[in-house]
Design an enzyme around this catalytic site. Sequence first.
Site, PDB file in Angstrom:
ATOM      1  N   LYS A   1     -21.447  -4.010  34.816  1.00  0.00           N
ATOM      2  CA  LYS A   1     -21.829  -2.602  34.874  1.00  0.00           C
ATOM      3  C   LYS A   1     -21.885  -2.044  33.448  1.00  0.00           C
ATOM      4  O   LYS A   1     -22.921  -1.622  32.989  1.00  0.00           O
ATOM      5  CB  LYS A   1     -20.839  -1.790  35.711  1.00  0.00           C
ATOM      6  CG  LYS A   1     -20.445  -2.429  37.045  1.00  0.00           C
ATOM      7  CD  LYS A   1     -21.567  -2.457  38.054  1.00  0.00           C
ATOM      8  CE  LYS A   1     -21.314  -3.313  39.287  1.00  0.00           C
ATOM      9  NZ  LYS A   1     -20.136  -3.076  40.049  1.00  0.00           N
TER      10      LYS A   1
ATOM     11  N   TRP B   1     -15.789   0.560  47.499  1.00  0.00           N
ATOM     12  CA  TRP B   1     -15.098  -0.502  46.758  1.00  0.00           C
ATOM     13  C   TRP B   1     -13.606  -0.466  46.996  1.00  0.00           C
ATOM     14  O   TRP B   1     -12.960  -1.514  47.164  1.00  0.00           O
ATOM     15  CB  TRP B   1     -15.445  -0.446  45.271  1.00  0.00           C
ATOM     16  CG  TRP B   1     -16.858  -0.867  45.023  1.00  0.00           C
ATOM     17  CD1 TRP B   1     -17.877  -0.081  44.578  1.00  0.00           C
ATOM     18  CD2 TRP B   1     -17.438  -2.159  45.273  1.00  0.00           C
ATOM     19  NE1 TRP B   1     -19.044  -0.810  44.525  1.00  0.00           N
ATOM     20  CE2 TRP B   1     -18.804  -2.083  44.935  1.00  0.00           C
ATOM     21  CE3 TRP B   1     -16.925  -3.375  45.741  1.00  0.00           C
ATOM     22  CZ2 TRP B   1     -19.677  -3.180  45.048  1.00  0.00           C
ATOM     23  CZ3 TRP B   1     -17.785  -4.467  45.859  1.00  0.00           C
ATOM     24  CH2 TRP B   1     -19.138  -4.367  45.515  1.00  0.00           C
TER      25      TRP B   1
ATOM     26  N   ASP C   1      -9.384  -0.329  39.574  1.00  0.00           N
ATOM     27  CA  ASP C   1     -10.643  -1.070  39.473  1.00  0.00           C
ATOM     28  C   ASP C   1     -11.614  -0.204  38.682  1.00  0.00           C
ATOM     29  O   ASP C   1     -12.229   0.711  39.222  1.00  0.00           O
ATOM     30  CB  ASP C   1     -11.175  -1.350  40.884  1.00  0.00           C
ATOM     31  CG  ASP C   1     -12.578  -1.959  40.873  1.00  0.00           C
ATOM     32  OD1 ASP C   1     -13.114  -2.216  39.778  1.00  0.00           O
ATOM     33  OD2 ASP C   1     -13.127  -2.163  41.984  1.00  0.00           O
TER      34      ASP C   1
HETATM   35  C1  LIG Z   1     -19.622  -3.771  41.335  1.00  0.00           C
HETATM   36  C2  LIG Z   1     -18.231  -3.407  41.698  1.00  0.00           C
HETATM   37  C3  LIG Z   1     -17.346  -4.324  42.273  1.00  0.00           C
HETATM   38  C4  LIG Z   1     -17.759  -5.742  42.607  1.00  0.00           C
HETATM   39  O1  LIG Z   1     -17.833  -6.498  41.468  1.00  0.00           O
HETATM   40  P1  LIG Z   1     -18.115  -8.059  41.526  1.00  0.00           P
HETATM   41  O2  LIG Z   1     -18.098  -8.390  40.083  1.00  0.00           O
HETATM   42  O3  LIG Z   1     -19.460  -8.232  42.171  1.00  0.00           O
HETATM   43  O4  LIG Z   1     -17.045  -8.702  42.284  1.00  0.00           O
HETATM   44  C5  LIG Z   1     -16.064  -3.931  42.543  1.00  0.00           C
HETATM   45  N1  LIG Z   1     -15.655  -2.686  42.266  1.00  0.00           N
HETATM   46  C6  LIG Z   1     -16.469  -1.763  41.723  1.00  0.00           C
HETATM   47  C7  LIG Z   1     -15.944  -0.390  41.444  1.00  0.00           C
HETATM   48  C8  LIG Z   1     -17.781  -2.096  41.426  1.00  0.00           C
HETATM   49  O5  LIG Z   1     -18.599  -1.189  40.874  1.00  0.00           O
END
Ligand SMILES: *Cc1c(COP(=O)(O)O)cnc(C)c1O
Length: 362
Positions: A198, A104, A174
């Site tokens: 998540k 990511w 993030d």
């Molecule tokens: C799932 C995830 C993403 C992507 O998220 P989207 O909502 O599909 O854009 C980005 N960063 C992390 C750490 C993730 O777990």
Amino acid sequence: MFQERVYNFSAGPAVLPGPVLEQARLELLNWEGTGASVVEVSHRSPEFSAIADRADDDLRKLLKVPENYNILFLQGGATLQFAAVPLNLARKESIVDYAITGSWGKKAQAEATRYAHTNIVTDGANNQYTCIPDPATWKVSSDAVYLHYTPNETIHGVEFHFIPEVSDSPLIVDMSSTILSQPVDIARFGLIYAGAQKNIGPAGITIVIVREDLIGRARLETPSVVNYQVMAGSGSMSNTPPTFAWYMSGLVFQWLQKQGGLSAMADLNKRKSSKLYAAIDASDFYSNAVDSACRSRMNIPFTLADPKLDATFIERASQAGITNIRGHRSIGGMRASLYNAMPEKGVDALLSFMADFVARYG
Ligand SMILES: *Cc1c(COP(=O)(O)O)cnc(C)c1O
């Protein structure tokens, strides 16, 4: 067909608390006596405004968000923030730092190259993202507009259990797969973002917690819906927000408060993940390659001694009511995601299934 709910170890969209789903079901046709569903009313109605404000308040309390931070409820997922962050904070000629400890972070950096000069301060690719390179070795820029990193890498199962102190630039994180899993000192960060699916609620909403001094710097070409100033100024309603996802996230925040808040979640998540790691480490059949100092409490990838048994493992698990255990397609093996809504009983069921599987096939 399952008559009961399974233990769903999906990495995302992921399991939600049963009581939250029950409440949404109860209220779906006639929400709070309005005679309509929450998805059928204006986002500008007093009823929806109350939901939106309460969600903001509850999240602020749960995370102890300081007053000089705005909470935004946006769309586009964490992925849109990969672009929104440099658009809002950097100029084309700016230098922005990225620490890459998994897939990511790599994606975030790749997207940012379109909007600014990215400097990769460290990249764990050399060790297949099995550890976090020592921050003392990171090559930070003295003039970076920010330093971006990913506190929990959902695919590789690598989590920071510390906040790196290597740069004077604001830290941008993030937190998609770790937000709300434990208390966090928000004041250490310039900006935190997280897709909801998540550990917050259903897909479709993205939380951005941004310090006030970082608002109002967006480039002219920044789309309004991701311009932090426009969205902060309109209560995240410059256009129609994802009302259902916002409502459901609010129910999750209330559920979290009832569970005892984030310190209770931290204890639970520590217990759940420690049990699973202990079982993996004690076995010759299962293994997890991540350095013990940076193992994730949320996403636990593991492999079987014989990958030819993977399909059987997944099939038998599913028959035992343990679903979505297959690892990410990019690294294979298995992955158990243990977000807040995964009860300890679910982990116990997984452990006993794993022991049975070894007894039969190991
Ligand atoms: C799932 C995830 C993403 C992507 O998220 P989207 O909502 O599909 O854009 C980005 N960063 C992390 C750490 C993730 O777990």
